[in-house]
Design a protein around this motif. Structure first.
Motif, short mmCIF file in Angstrom:
data_model
loop_
_atom_site.label_atom_id
_atom_site.label_comp_id
_atom_site.label_asym_id
_atom_site.label_seq_id
_atom_site.Cartn_x
_atom_site.Cartn_y
_atom_site.Cartn_z
N SER A 91 42.72 42.99 48.91
CA SER A 91 43.83 42.42 49.67
C SER A 91 44.92 43.43 50.01
CB SER A 91 44.46 41.27 48.86
OG SER A 91 43.48 40.35 48.47
N TYR A 92 44.82 44.65 49.49
CA TYR A 92 45.88 45.63 49.75
C TYR A 92 45.79 46.22 51.15
CZ TYR A 92 47.74 45.55 45.05
OH TYR A 92 48.36 45.17 43.90
N GLN A 93 44.62 46.50 51.64
CA GLN A 93 44.39 47.08 52.96
C GLN A 93 45.36 48.24 53.23
OE1 GLN A 93 43.27 44.18 55.85
NE2 GLN A 93 42.81 42.74 54.25
N CYS A 94 46.16 48.21 54.29
CA CYS A 94 47.05 49.36 54.56
C CYS A 94 48.22 49.38 53.59
CB CYS A 94 47.54 49.37 56.00
SG CYS A 94 48.97 48.34 56.33
N ASN A 104 54.82 35.75 56.02
CA ASN A 104 54.46 37.15 55.80
C ASN A 104 53.38 37.53 56.81
OD1 ASN A 104 55.27 35.92 53.05
ND2 ASN A 104 55.54 38.10 52.78
N ILE A 105 53.61 38.62 57.50
CA ILE A 105 52.65 39.09 58.50
C ILE A 105 51.85 40.25 57.93
CG2 ILE A 105 52.39 40.20 60.75
CD1 ILE A 105 54.91 38.66 61.62
N CYS A 106 50.52 40.15 58.06
CA CYS A 106 49.62 41.25 57.69
C CYS A 106 49.13 41.86 58.99
CB CYS A 106 48.44 40.73 56.86
SG CYS A 106 47.19 41.99 56.55
N ARG A 107 49.54 43.09 59.23
CA ARG A 107 49.16 43.74 60.48
C ARG A 107 47.67 44.07 60.52
NH1 ARG A 107 54.34 44.71 59.26
NH2 ARG A 107 55.87 44.74 60.93
N CYS A 108 47.04 44.13 59.35
CA CYS A 108 45.60 44.38 59.28
C CYS A 108 44.81 43.09 59.44
CB CYS A 108 45.24 45.01 57.93
SG CYS A 108 46.12 46.53 57.57
N THR A 109 45.50 41.97 59.49
CA THR A 109 44.92 40.63 59.60
C THR A 109 43.98 40.31 58.45
OG1 THR A 109 43.03 41.23 60.99
CG2 THR A 109 45.11 40.66 62.13
N GLY A 110 44.31 40.77 57.28
CA GLY A 110 43.47 40.53 56.11
C GLY A 110 43.82 39.26 55.36
N TYR A 111 44.13 38.25 56.07
CA TYR A 111 44.60 37.02 55.43
C TYR A 111 43.55 36.38 54.52
CZ TYR A 111 48.50 37.37 58.65
OH TYR A 111 49.59 37.81 59.34
N ASN A 112 42.28 36.43 54.91
CA ASN A 112 41.25 35.77 54.09
C ASN A 112 41.19 36.36 52.69
OD1 ASN A 112 40.51 33.94 56.05
ND2 ASN A 112 38.98 35.31 56.94
N SER A 113 41.24 37.67 52.58
CA SER A 113 41.17 38.28 51.25
C SER A 113 42.44 37.99 50.45
CB SER A 113 40.94 39.80 51.35
OG SER A 113 42.02 40.42 52.03
N ILE A 114 43.56 37.90 51.12
CA ILE A 114 44.83 37.57 50.44
C ILE A 114 44.76 36.13 49.92
CG2 ILE A 114 47.30 37.19 50.80
CD1 ILE A 114 47.11 39.61 52.85
N VAL A 115 44.29 35.22 50.73
CA VAL A 115 44.19 33.82 50.30
C VAL A 115 43.20 33.70 49.15
CG1 VAL A 115 43.42 31.51 51.02
CG2 VAL A 115 44.91 32.86 52.51
#
Length: 159
Positions: free
Chosen positions: A98-101, A134-145
């Protein structure tokens, strides 16, 4: 405008900061105290990269004057670990990629922490709603959820 002394606790440590009353909380956290995990993103209360908790409530620190938190307890992402051990949500973010960038991570962690403190058995829909600010610029919302859900389901515990 005359400067004034602000007293607050950040990550469990008391501080006194001599500031202009128009100083934002994010500026005190980053520029005066050096907690750079809190990011200065959009500065328009849109992205959530600056999210911290104030007395347990998630707050976008770019929208709060520092003087408004006089005497309160502020927690940044640096304050989540305990004696060098990552918190359950930090571990889950690592395990679920979920960390991505990393730019949004601090704000996501703080929003998730405040959310999980208030919601012990949330639905995935509720988790998604909790990070809407909260905006994820990498669009990694699925892993965060998935990471937040794993903590909510008890897969990660405090050691």
């Amino acid at each position: 405008m005359e400067k004034q002394i602000l007293k607050l606790a950040v990550n469990g440590q008391d501080y006194e900061v001599f500031i202009n009353p128009k100083t934002l909380l994010v500026e005190v956290i980053r520029d005066h105290l050096g907690f750079t995990g809190t990011k200065r993103g959009c500065e328009t209360v849109s992205c959530g990269a600056c999210t911290v908790t104030v007395n347990g409530v998630a707050v976008k620190s770019c929208s709060v004057l520092a003087v408004q938190v006089e005497g309160m307890n502020v927690v940044t992402s640096e304050g989540l670990e305990d004696n060098g051990k990552l918190s359950p949500i930090q571990k889950a973010f690592l395990d679920y990629g979920s960390y991505q960038c990393g730019f949004c991570t601090s704000g996501m962690l703080m929003s998730a922490t405040a959310f999980l403190d208030e919601n012990k058995s949330p639905t995935k829909h509720a988790i998604k709603e909790s990070i809407e600010g909260n905006i994820c610029r990498c669009t990694g919302y699925n892993s965060i959820v998935r990471a937040i859900d794993a903590v909510a389901q008890g897969k990660y515990k405090e050691e």
